[in-house]
Write an enzyme that holds these catalytic residues in place. Structure first.
Site, PDB file in Angstrom:
ATOM      1  N   ASP A  94       0.863  -1.188   0.000  1.00 23.82           N
ATOM      2  CA  ASP A  94       0.000   0.000   0.000  1.00 23.82           C
ATOM      3  C   ASP A  94       0.892   1.227   0.000  1.00 23.82           C
ATOM      4  OD1 ASP A  94      -2.034  -1.884   0.335  1.00 23.82           O
ATOM      5  OD2 ASP A  94      -3.090  -0.712   1.856  1.00 23.82           O
ATOM      6  N   LYS A 166      -6.909   3.432  -3.466  1.00 17.66           N
ATOM      7  CA  LYS A 166      -7.333   3.409  -2.061  1.00 17.66           C
ATOM      8  C   LYS A 166      -7.597   4.837  -1.601  1.00 17.66           C
ATOM      9  CE  LYS A 166      -5.306   2.203   2.479  1.00 17.66           C
ATOM     10  NZ  LYS A 166      -4.147   1.559   3.140  1.00 17.66           N
ATOM     11  N   LYS A 205     -10.142   0.214  -2.655  1.00 21.12           N
ATOM     12  CA  LYS A 205     -10.059  -0.047  -1.217  1.00 21.12           C
ATOM     13  C   LYS A 205     -10.481   1.209  -0.458  1.00 21.12           C
ATOM     14  CE  LYS A 205      -6.876  -1.122   2.590  1.00 21.12           C
ATOM     15  NZ  LYS A 205      -5.522  -1.583   2.984  1.00 21.12           N
TER      16      LYS A 205
END
Length: 249
Positions: A94, A166, A205
């Site tokens: 991430d 995300k 996400k």
């Protein structure tokens, strides 16, 4: 129940990212991830080797954050951090974009930054989620409205090879009118916008503010496939309570 326990549990990346997290709290968090059958633990890079030991054979993925939480590392640092994370056993990454460059409209820089991490991770068999930090983008930048800026960054991340886009780190604190600092994190509006801004090749996400079961379900309804959460126990215990009540009724 609308979704099975497994469908919802496997949306959750159990977040173990607080700056003061101790070794004991980290190990307890990994145990919770296994006990509740979540998708992944989202952890700091130094903790990867121990997480790999604790999670081997459990089906819980080791996910490491890169350039966290503000995305300010130079591109080569992010690439090398990714290399080390993958060598240590992380299979998901991430990363945080360079927010200042995004707000300045330096699209080539942002795309190269993301691509460097994606290329390194993919070469080592790992997948990448790219964090936009939507709280910092709400006011727009580079001549674009907030929504248009988010759309452009989603499209840029897809070109650069992202597997997910995300919303947030959970640490994108913005100064409030009263002088305090806080964040909203994932919102229904942003998740819907992000899902509509990428092709079916890229997932979304939601992270930051995912604290209860109803919100997790809403994120799934909108198209998110993963959610970052530290309230995993409360969310999934509530699922079990509702499931038991439904059966009893």
């Amino acid at each position: 129940m609308k979704y099975t326990y497994e469908q919802l549990a496997k949306m959750i990346d159990h977040s173990l990212l607080h700056p003061t997290l101790t070794d004991a709290e980290f190990e307890e968090g990994c145990q919770i991830a296994v006990q509740y059958g979540v998708a992944a633990v989202c952890i700091k890079p130094y903790a990867i080797p121990r997480a790999v030991e604790l999670l081997r054979g459990t089906g819980v993925i080791v996910c490491a954050v890169i350039g966290f939480p503000h995305g300010n590392s130079c591109t080569e640092s992010k690439r090398y951090e990714t290399e080390l994370a993958c060598r240590d056993g992380a299979t998901e990454i991430d990363m945080v974009i360079n927010l200042g460059k995004a707000l300045s409209g330096d699209w080539d820089y942002v795309e190269r930054d993301v691509k460097a991490v994606c290329d390194e991770a993919h070469a080592r068999g790992a997948k990448v989620k790219v964090i936009l930090e939507t709280d910092f983008l709400a006011g727009g930048g580079a001549g674009l409205s907030g929504d248009d800026l988010k759309r452009r960054l989603c499209q840029l991340c897809e070109r650069a090879g992202a597997d997910w886009v995300k919303t947030s780190t959970g640490y994108g604190f913005v100064k409030q009118p009263d002088g305090s600092y806080n964040y909203r994190g994932a919102t229904e509006h942003d998740v819907a916008l992000m899902c509509a801004s990428v092709s079916s090749k890229v997932q979304v996400k939601a992270a930051g503010g995912v604290r209860d079961l109803d919100f997790l379900i809403r994120m799934r309804d909108l198209g998110a496939t993963r959610c970052g959460a530290s309230a995993t126990v409360a969310i999934l215990d509530e699922y079990r309570r509702r499931e038991a009540a439904e059966r009893a009724g």
